[in-house]
Scaffold this active site. Sequence first.
Site, PDB file in Angstrom:
ATOM      1  N   GLN A 161       0.828  -1.199   0.000  1.00 61.02           N
ATOM      2  CA  GLN A 161       0.000   0.000   0.000  1.00 61.02           C
ATOM      3  C   GLN A 161       0.871   1.261   0.000  1.00 61.02           C
ATOM      4  O   GLN A 161       0.325   2.370  -0.104  1.00 61.02           O
ATOM      5  CB  GLN A 161      -0.916   0.021   1.228  1.00 61.02           C
ATOM      6  CG  GLN A 161      -1.958  -1.082   1.212  1.00 61.02           C
ATOM      7  CD  GLN A 161      -2.856  -1.114   2.443  1.00 61.02           C
ATOM      8  OE1 GLN A 161      -3.043  -2.153   3.070  1.00 61.02           O
ATOM      9  NE2 GLN A 161      -3.420   0.020   2.806  1.00 61.02           N
TER      10      GLN A 161
ATOM     11  N   ARG B  72      -8.771  -0.742   8.177  1.00 57.49           N
ATOM     12  CA  ARG B  72      -9.623   0.394   7.837  1.00 57.49           C
ATOM     13  C   ARG B  72      -9.971   1.220   9.073  1.00 57.49           C
ATOM     14  O   ARG B  72     -11.124   1.593   9.280  1.00 57.49           O
ATOM     15  CB  ARG B  72     -10.892  -0.173   7.170  1.00 57.49           C
ATOM     16  CG  ARG B  72     -11.401   0.627   5.995  1.00 57.49           C
ATOM     17  CD  ARG B  72     -12.337  -0.198   5.109  1.00 57.49           C
ATOM     18  NE  ARG B  72     -13.047   0.680   4.202  1.00 57.49           N
ATOM     19  CZ  ARG B  72     -13.763   0.272   3.165  1.00 57.49           C
ATOM     20  NH1 ARG B  72     -13.855  -1.014   2.895  1.00 57.49           N
ATOM     21  NH2 ARG B  72     -14.386   1.142   2.403  1.00 57.49           N
ATOM     22  N   CYS B  73      -8.929   1.485   9.907  1.00 55.12           N
ATOM     23  CA  CYS B  73      -9.174   2.048  11.225  1.00 55.12           C
ATOM     24  C   CYS B  73      -8.815   3.518  11.345  1.00 55.12           C
ATOM     25  O   CYS B  73      -9.088   4.106  12.382  1.00 55.12           O
ATOM     26  CB  CYS B  73      -8.400   1.261  12.284  1.00 55.12           C
ATOM     27  SG  CYS B  73      -6.618   1.528  12.219  1.00 55.12           S
TER      28      CYS B  73
ATOM     29  N   GLU C 209     -12.792   5.178   5.158  1.00 53.14           N
ATOM     30  CA  GLU C 209     -12.867   4.503   6.451  1.00 53.14           C
ATOM     31  C   GLU C 209     -13.983   5.018   7.338  1.00 53.14           C
ATOM     32  O   GLU C 209     -14.205   4.473   8.422  1.00 53.14           O
ATOM     33  CB  GLU C 209     -11.518   4.619   7.160  1.00 53.14           C
ATOM     34  CG  GLU C 209     -10.483   3.760   6.468  1.00 53.14           C
ATOM     35  CD  GLU C 209      -9.075   4.072   6.900  1.00 53.14           C
ATOM     36  OE1 GLU C 209      -8.798   5.255   7.154  1.00 53.14           O
ATOM     37  OE2 GLU C 209      -8.261   3.139   6.959  1.00 53.14           O
TER      38      GLU C 209
END
Lengths: 788, 170, 292
Positions: free
Chosen positions: A224, A371-372, A741
């Site tokens: 990523q 996804r925090c 997110e």
Amino acid sequence: MAAEVQHHGLGEAYKRKEDARFIRGQGHYVDDLNLPGMLYGDIVRSPYAHALIKNVDISEALKVPGVLAVITGKDLDAAGLAWMPTLSADTEAVLALDRVHYVMQEVAFVVATSRYAAADGAAAVDVDYEPLPVVVDPHKALLPDAPLLRPDKKDRQPTNQIYHWETGDKADTEAMFAEAEANGIVVKQDVYVPRIHPAPIETCGCVAQFDKATGKLTVWMTSQAPHAHRTLFAIVAGLPEHRIRIISPDIGGGFGNKVPIYPGYVCAVVATITTGKPVKWIEDRTENLSSTGFGRDYHIHAEIAADKDGTVRALKVHTLADHGAFDAAAQPTKFPAGLFHICTGSYDFQKAFVEVDAVHTNKAPGGIAYRCSFRVTEASYLIERIMDTLAHDLGKDPAELRMQNFIKPEAFPYRSALNWTYDSGNYEAALKVAMKGIGYDELRREQIEKRARGELMGIGISSFTEIVGAGPGKHFDIAGIQMFDSCEIRVHPTGKALARIGVQTQGQGHETTFAQIIAAELGMSPDDIDVEHGDTDTAPYGLGTYASRSTPVAGAATALAARKVRDKAKKIAAYLLEVGEEDLEWEPGRFYVKGSPAKGKTIQELAFAAYTNCPPYLEPGLEAVNYYDPPNLTYPFGSYICVVDIDRGTGAVHIRRFLAVDDCGTIINPMVVEGQIHGGLTQGLAPAMFEEITYDEEGNIHGGNFQDYLIPTSMETPHWETDRTVTPSPHHPIGAKGVGESPTVGAPQAIVNAVVDALAHLGVRHIDMPITPWKVWNILKEKGLAAD
Amino acid sequence: MSKHHISVTINGTVYESDVDSRTLLVHWIRDDLRLTGTHIGCDTTSCGACTIIVDGKATKSCTMFAVQADGRQIMTVEGLEQNDKLHPLQEGFHEEHALQCGFCTPGMMMTSLALLQSNPNPTEEEIRVGISGNLCRCTGYVNIVKAVQFAANKLQTPAEVPVTAGQGGE
Amino acid sequence: MIPGSFDYVTANSVAEAVALLEQHGDEAKILAGGQSLISLLRFRLAGPSVLIDINRIPDLDYLYESSSMLHIGALTREAELDSAALIKARYPILHDTARMVADPVVRNWATVGGNIAHADPANDHPATMLAVGAQVVARGPGGERVIPIDEFFADSSFETTLRPNEMLVEIRVPAPEMHSGGAYFKLERKVGDYAIVGAAAYIGLDADDRVNYAGIGLTNVGSTPIKARDAAQSLIGNVLDDAGIHHAAALAAAASHPTSDTRGPAEYKRAMVRTLTVRALRKALARAHGEV
């Protein structure tokens, strides 16, 4: 400055450019790559959670047909590579040397001529372990007699505690709590946010290829953040950075799982350098769930001090953070608990104090993923849960309590008690839209009727504030690299453009949305603008895509780079039209002379002129690059409302409706935004009711494959309903905030609040996630409400 | 370990190969035949990323040996587009934004193809049941349902000549 | 992820399969749908030396009704049981069961025969077959024998009374009498999972609406599929009312031996045996009355 909605550009539901290859099965994912002479790696893993390694016998493995080599911790140690730094200033083992710290930890790397031979080789490596006592409870890890899990760093860390971090004003907060104890109300809530795993459908892997002749190392990687990984490889492996090329090809989902550097990557690099052949390493699902970066595992105690009428005053939070065997959490270095101190949320707390104590246990390493937004999921969950508890204890409607305490629209930019400056927001508006859309008042009336008949339904609200777009270089860095981002645009003579960005899509649609940003600025069609990223040899340096930072940071860089292109085009237009720049007006795609609109030049004509008839005082060509250091983070927000019905016979929870109202500022592509929300809501539902990774006393993992780690199917997933408000970010060039997110941050507590609400009249104040049927049923049984 | 000579028709082309008994069908298709559109997402037959059509049946190709495919007709995602014309399912997935990272997409489309074969006009509920063996992490399924409905509508339009799951393709 | 080594042979007839079983004994496993077996092989939890693929045996996937029986060929796929009009109309309990096995793609290859012969207490069909009083037809070198389902499952998990040289070739379900009906209920954590608990109930009523046949089978609450005999027996001779249903359900719960695991605590599972048995019996009664 508001962006105009073009025929093509911002606000259009432009169909995705990248679909063309995926719908044909022509995507290029790492495992699709096949190079001549390519070898395969497979990893030998520990069956013990904590043990000494007495011996690693590779002799039988080397006899397996096709096996060429077996790399052990000792081999790596000779090259100084047995340990590597983590993104959280810890070190982690690449291959275990003298001890293992968690079940499935990497112990050896087998290199073979085929996938199958590598697997047979791994099965034939014989490791002699001497088991040690196991610690899986983070509370127990802090006891004075707990075994020291990390003797390798005992000089700087003599216990299992990794750090203590705190922020806020302790004295003033305590004073407010004292006042509230006397004259107001104090509410306390313990919440556990369980360990979960991002589990993208594509697991992690790489193909590493070292060319002995040129000295160039190319690594195709599920990354990523390719540039950051390149720099880390250079530093850690001592390789010259200009001879390392990281390529993120198509990535099958990331969700934070593909931010850390895993031992498999390092071993593949070592293997290619030693053998001179390309080496592929692809983990299987069990390896992915059991050893790669997990998310959450926060044990939280929170307290609110409020007036008797429910006006909140102060917030106090203590968290025990379980990081597993190594602190390999991925977050900006100055924030060991990430952005957890956004936990005052959407509410106007005057004072707050937050403490986080982090600890090692015999579990897989990590902490920040899935996804925090760097712990915002945990923060938002805690505040939304405890606000509901406050409402419950006061006998107030939870929507009313929120409205009463929201930060008011006129208070923005708003400085929170924990020193975040929220850029813009209108929380009341979003909640009102949600309440209207779900029919809130009717639902409350229905609930009263149903309760009288013994039927259980609940309504849960989550009014979250997100914090994304890391971030201003002064405070935000990954491994020391400031968290700016970038865009480079090159317009060709015939009016087509190629743009490269420093972020990295894993499904977010950048090839389309970033083309739309440029299209809006230059008045071109997104079809005439191709966006590339992921190749560190060609893309400008960026920090990658996670924590919803692409639109806030790289999106800004893209708009500004496009404006630089337009500024140069204006100079060329002035030259060609023989007027001053001040005499020119812009309409999408064209500069024209003020007062004589027929006299103008299109952007395509100007691009051609840049190469063929360039003003002598300008450099030829038409390109620009922008590296954007954001002045602040951005603060998307929303209100979600969930309606549930409970089966009194089984405790099963049925989600009747779920409405998500999101505000991400300016919307680039509403179709893409809605898709992101659907997906994120599903990944918010999952931890609320299904997903959990647990460990038994021996440190064996439960939830280490897709039979036990419960990813929602189309049957568990409701038909998501969405709506929006639009409150642009005042500091972002196109007013956009990012959205990926928001749904994972906002959704779980809406569901938990709904289930608790369904049982609140029985005195239930909290249920920990995941809300399983048996947890609910136990409550029903206890309250005498279990039926058939 | 036994070795076997197999002859398998995939998307209308006959492939001949010598395979080990334990070679999984998905590995043979991806690694040997280089048809990499079919993906691997798990190891417990749970995710469906590897779904292909075998003799007209949606099949998780990670849970079948290549040798079992001898003499059979297979369709993979690469067989959906015919003569440069996208299948209505491919169109539907694009039009309805039913894919994001694209990794589950081939398997999802093959399952949907087989579903539409046996049920040309499915309701939302029937579609959700039909795709419940295929996991997606990105889309939340809402748009996938719409994509299948798009394809169902288009396939029932008289002008369309459907590619059926039973054919290997022309 | 990657299986170990084995030899693979194809049987083109039942006789050939039996001969191969005779030849290899314990070292061989039959490969039918493979949806359970191949998974075990990939995790190297099973290590047969020989796989006997029976999928090429012609005429082993059939579904037909004779005057007294439903005949299900060993290779009949779950998907066929799920969709067949005959099953929905006359044997809805089998439809209830088939549609809950794994997921729709797995059901295309998973066989009913395999679901029973694999004898996983977590599989769904055993409970149903116990409830309806099915028979298993086995073929060995000496010919065929019919094994009542009550005698088919051995005392430990994954074991049947099939001899090592025998193969399951057919399952027989008694054709429904007038005024009979059954249902299968499965509680699962999510679609595709094994049961937290499953309960199958089948009842037959005489002309006075009294129960003259009852069978209750339970899924995944013991080391083997469970036939709740006392529970079923308690219904015989009575008109089936709610009190009787609850009494039988309590007995069914008492007959179960669930363990606590990631699918729930034992106490919950036992309570769910009760709840699902109640629901299954209510539906069985409604079907017996022709209401559903």
